[in-house]
Design an enzyme around this catalytic site. Structure first.
Site, PDB file in Angstrom:
ATOM      1  N   SER A   1      33.627   3.275 -28.647  1.00 17.01           N
ATOM      2  CA  SER A   1      32.652   4.331 -28.915  1.00 17.01           C
ATOM      3  C   SER A   1      32.400   5.251 -27.726  1.00 17.01           C
ATOM      4  CB  SER A   1      31.325   3.731 -29.376  1.00 17.01           C
ATOM      5  OG  SER A   1      30.723   3.004 -28.328  1.00 17.01           O
TER       6      SER A   1
ATOM      7  N   HIS B   1      25.957   3.618 -24.362  1.00 20.69           N
ATOM      8  CA  HIS B   1      26.030   4.979 -24.887  1.00 20.69           C
ATOM      9  C   HIS B   1      25.348   5.957 -23.948  1.00 20.69           C
ATOM     10  CE1 HIS B   1      26.919   3.897 -29.368  1.00 20.69           C
ATOM     11  NE2 HIS B   1      27.964   3.746 -28.579  1.00 20.69           N
TER      12      HIS B   1
ATOM     13  N   ASP C   1      22.630   7.486 -32.379  1.00 20.51           N
ATOM     14  CA  ASP C   1      22.485   6.044 -32.603  1.00 20.51           C
ATOM     15  C   ASP C   1      21.327   5.636 -33.510  1.00 20.51           C
ATOM     16  OD1 ASP C   1      24.620   5.735 -30.942  1.00 20.51           O
ATOM     17  OD2 ASP C   1      23.468   5.018 -29.223  1.00 20.51           O
TER      18      ASP C   1
END
Length: 172
Positions: free
Chosen positions: A49, A90, A115
């Site tokens: 990701s 992230h 998210d």
């Protein structure tokens, strides 16, 4: 091997050496946790990701001592979703407010959406307490050992047995 079994004192010393190695590693981990102010100062990227910034298997070094500055937009953070025990790596894409009351929104570089779907039910944003740490460095591909050990749990036993055998069979 036979001589080690015949001398219980030497066997006990080798077992104690093995225990010392394990306890030293544990103490180093805990010391690093205190210095970095993070329950997990080192994490491994488990998914794609965050590509191209970080690849699967990269080992990330975290720092959580934000005494003098805020978590900035663009900073890569690691957080835990409430009720789950899997750290997520992230990038911060939005921040609302400041200090401990700041609301933070994150997104993986390789993901299409933010998210919010990953957050716990009823949670729209992250808070400072959800963040484990900010990424301050990384070592590429070093974490593949961790990925292999988590995907194949029997490898942990094999690895510990081999390490134990090496310590016991080692000649001084």
């Amino acid at each position: 091997m036979l001589s080690i079994l015949q001398n219980p004192r030497q066997l006990a010393a080798q077992v104690m050496n093995f225990g010392l190695i394990l306890s030293t590693a544990f103490m180093m981990w805990k010391g690093l946790s205190v210095v970095a102010d993070s329950p997990s100062p080192i994490v491994v990227v488990l998914s794609g990701s965050m590509e191209p910034a970080f690849q699967r298997g990269d080992l990330l070094l975290l720092w959580n001592r934000n005494f003098f500055r805020e978590t900035d937009v663009g900073e890569v953070v690691v957080y835990n979703v409430r009720g789950k025990d899997i750290p997520i790596v992230h990038r911060v894409v939005r921040r609302f407010g400041s200090g401990d009351e700041a609301k933070i929104l994150t997104k993986g570089d390789n993901n299409v959406a933010d998210d919010t779907e990953l957050f716990a039910r009823g949670q729209d944003y992250l808070e400072r307490k959800d963040i484990i740490g900010s990424v301050v460095g990384y070592m590429p591909f070093v974490g593949y050992v961790t990925i292999l050990l988590s995907e194949h749990p029997w490898l942990k036993s094999v690895m510990l047995a081999v390490m134990g055998l090496m310590v016991v069979l080692q000649r001084e």
